[in-house]
Design a protein around this motif. Sequence first.
Motif, PDB file in Angstrom:
ATOM      1  N   THR A   1       2.076   1.829  -3.490  1.00 40.99           N
ATOM      2  CA  THR A   1       1.001   2.418  -4.291  1.00 40.99           C
ATOM      3  C   THR A   1       0.869   3.908  -3.999  1.00 40.99           C
ATOM      4  OG1 THR A   1      -0.212   0.327  -4.348  1.00 40.99           O
ATOM      5  CG2 THR A   1      -1.474   2.322  -4.811  1.00 40.99           C
ATOM      6  N   GLU A   2       0.940   4.267  -2.722  1.00 40.70           N
ATOM      7  CA  GLU A   2       0.870   5.678  -2.332  1.00 40.70           C
ATOM      8  C   GLU A   2       2.042   6.466  -2.912  1.00 40.70           C
ATOM      9  OE1 GLU A   2       0.797   8.494   1.685  1.00 40.70           O
ATOM     10  OE2 GLU A   2       0.436   6.331   1.855  1.00 40.70           O
TER      11      GLU A   2
ATOM     12  N   ARG B   1       4.252   3.813 -16.085  1.00 44.10           N
ATOM     13  CA  ARG B   1       3.544   4.979 -16.621  1.00 44.10           C
ATOM     14  C   ARG B   1       4.388   5.677 -17.684  1.00 44.10           C
ATOM     15  NH1 ARG B   1       2.250   8.111 -11.135  1.00 44.10           N
ATOM     16  NH2 ARG B   1       3.149   9.769 -12.435  1.00 44.10           N
TER      17      ARG B   1
ATOM     18  N   TRP C   1       2.320   0.976 -11.466  1.00 45.23           N
ATOM     19  CA  TRP C   1       2.491   2.378 -11.866  1.00 45.23           C
ATOM     20  C   TRP C   1       3.881   2.696 -12.378  1.00 45.23           C
ATOM     21  CZ3 TRP C   1       6.205   5.201  -9.312  1.00 45.23           C
ATOM     22  CH2 TRP C   1       6.600   4.779  -8.041  1.00 45.23           C
TER      23      TRP C   1
ATOM     24  N   GLY D   1       3.496   6.024  -5.750  1.00 42.60           N
ATOM     25  CA  GLY D   1       3.184   6.351  -7.138  1.00 42.60           C
ATOM     26  C   GLY D   1       2.187   7.487  -7.254  1.00 42.60           C
ATOM     27  N   ARG D   2       1.237   7.521  -6.361  1.00 42.63           N
ATOM     28  CA  ARG D   2       0.217   8.572  -6.401  1.00 42.63           C
ATOM     29  C   ARG D   2       0.743   9.905  -5.882  1.00 42.63           C
ATOM     30  NH1 ARG D   2      -4.487   4.679  -3.778  1.00 42.63           N
ATOM     31  NH2 ARG D   2      -4.936   3.483  -5.675  1.00 42.63           N
ATOM     32  N   SER D   3       1.860   9.869  -5.155  1.00 38.08           N
ATOM     33  CA  SER D   3       2.400  11.068  -4.508  1.00 38.08           C
ATOM     34  C   SER D   3       3.494  11.754  -5.309  1.00 38.08           C
ATOM     35  CB  SER D   3       2.948  10.711  -3.117  1.00 38.08           C
ATOM     36  OG  SER D   3       1.950  10.131  -2.305  1.00 38.08           O
TER      37      SER D   3
ATOM     38  N   GLU E   1      -1.517  -3.275  -7.512  1.00 38.56           N
ATOM     39  CA  GLU E   1      -1.390  -1.844  -7.797  1.00 38.56           C
ATOM     40  C   GLU E   1      -0.019  -1.314  -7.423  1.00 38.56           C
ATOM     41  OE1 GLU E   1      -4.504   0.512  -6.162  1.00 38.56           O
ATOM     42  OE2 GLU E   1      -6.104  -0.731  -6.999  1.00 38.56           O
TER      43      GLU E   1
ATOM     44  N   ARG F   1       0.832  -1.209   0.000  1.00 39.77           N
ATOM     45  CA  ARG F   1       0.000   0.000   0.000  1.00 39.77           C
ATOM     46  C   ARG F   1       0.866   1.259   0.000  1.00 39.77           C
ATOM     47  NH1 ARG F   1      -3.443  -3.373   3.160  1.00 39.77           N
ATOM     48  NH2 ARG F   1      -2.427  -2.756   5.085  1.00 39.77           N
TER      49      ARG F   1
END
Length: 266
Positions: free
Chosen positions: A47-48, A116, A113, A50-52, A109, A44
């Motif tokens: 995943t965070e 990308r 990422w 990648g989103r950050s 997930e 997790r």
Amino acid sequence: MATPASVHEVFDKDGVRLSVDDAVATVTLTRPAKRNAQSPALWRALTEAGRSLPGSVRVVVLRGEGKSFSAGLDRQAFTPEGFDGEPSFLDLARGSDAELDAVIAEYQEAFTWWRRNDIVSIAAVQGHAIGAGFQLALACDLRVVAQDVQFAMRETSLGLVPDLTGTHPLVGLVGYARALEICATGRFVGAEEAERVGLANLAVPADELDSAVRDLAGALLSAPRDAVVETKALLRGASGRGYEEQRVAERAAQARRLRDLAGLAD
């Protein structure tokens, strides 16, 4: 060694640290005492990460603290107790097909990422990269390895399959027959073989790993960002297109680049 003043730490939790230095982000696995063994909480956090990522980031470096990149899944997952606050894998197996599928999809997930189109990811791999560790290295676009690297896909030996997105890139890199042999036997692949068969872009002495990755990141940053993004998209899609379809995609991408350079982009 002191952290350079230009490096900004975004977060550090659950075995993952994300730091950013202008156009380069570094994701570090921070469980060296456990050889960076992986857990759902670590996934997790990945995943965070990648989103950050800030929009300025063009290159992401993935590394592991200590002697091993990642020794794979933490075996605590297979105990009846599992991890604190998490269902054990034995509990998950008792769930419905839909529930089990949803949980595995969430785990995956953390591994998706890195490809990308707006970034280029580099795994800096030393020591053991086993199972989930191997798959995490395969999730990246490029791999620079130390000469002590030991890749292995041990899931089959445990009665499981590689399910963290590693099978597609492995077949793409080394071909079906070699990928099957590596996975079915669970054997170790060292640096020389990894470089020879295409698993590694470069193999270097362990004390040169960081500098080799910095040099590669610098080279990737030397070209205009939009050209790299378009080129990566072309290459990623090539295996799913026929020859004529790829020609069409190349023409469309080049038209976008020419219009952009001429100041005529939408």
